[in-house]
Design an enzyme around this catalytic site. Structure first.
Site, short mmCIF file in Angstrom:
data_model
loop_
_atom_site.label_atom_id
_atom_site.label_comp_id
_atom_site.label_asym_id
_atom_site.label_seq_id
_atom_site.Cartn_x
_atom_site.Cartn_y
_atom_site.Cartn_z
N CYS A 264 10.65 10.69 -21.62
CA CYS A 264 9.97 11.76 -20.87
C CYS A 264 10.69 12.02 -19.55
CB CYS A 264 8.51 11.38 -20.57
SG CYS A 264 7.50 11.13 -22.03
N CYS B 104 7.11 6.60 -19.59
CA CYS B 104 7.90 6.97 -20.78
C CYS B 104 9.34 7.33 -20.39
CB CYS B 104 7.19 8.15 -21.46
SG CYS B 104 8.18 9.04 -22.66
#
Length: 103
Positions: free
Chosen positions: A32, A29
């Site tokens: 993230c 991600c």
């Protein structure tokens, strides 16, 4: 104070007391990977908050329990109760303001 890794097995215990922030993330991600260093920095400055992170791929049960559909999702708990949930990338200032409400 570093950001501790939490799992499906340890999450309840890790977030049972005081103010805690858990970063739900995954290695693949992009947002993230942007959020993680911000959470790390904040953990150095806000020693009165417990910071955790959970890899959603390795720990599917807790994210499912909390209805987490998008990551990064940051869950704030106070004394074991969820008081706030935010989704997406947030700056250090935004997170600091959020956490200070519960201290």
């Amino acid at each position: 104070m570093a950001v501790a890794e939490t799992t499906d097995q340890t999450f309840k215990k890790d977030t049972a007391t005081g103010v805690t922030l858990t970063d739900f993330w995954a290695t693949w991600c992009g947002p993230c990977r942007m959020q993680s260093p911000v959470v790390e920095q904040l953990s150095e400055e806000m020693t009165n908050v417990t910071f955790n992170k959970m890899d959603v791929d390795q720990n599917p049960n807790t994210p499912q329990e909390f209805g987490i559909m998008s990551i990064p999702t940051l869950v704030v708990k106070k004394d074991g109760q969820v008081v706030d949930t935010i989704v997406g990338y947030h700056s250090k200032e935004q997170l600091s303001q959020l956490l200070n409400q519960y201290l």
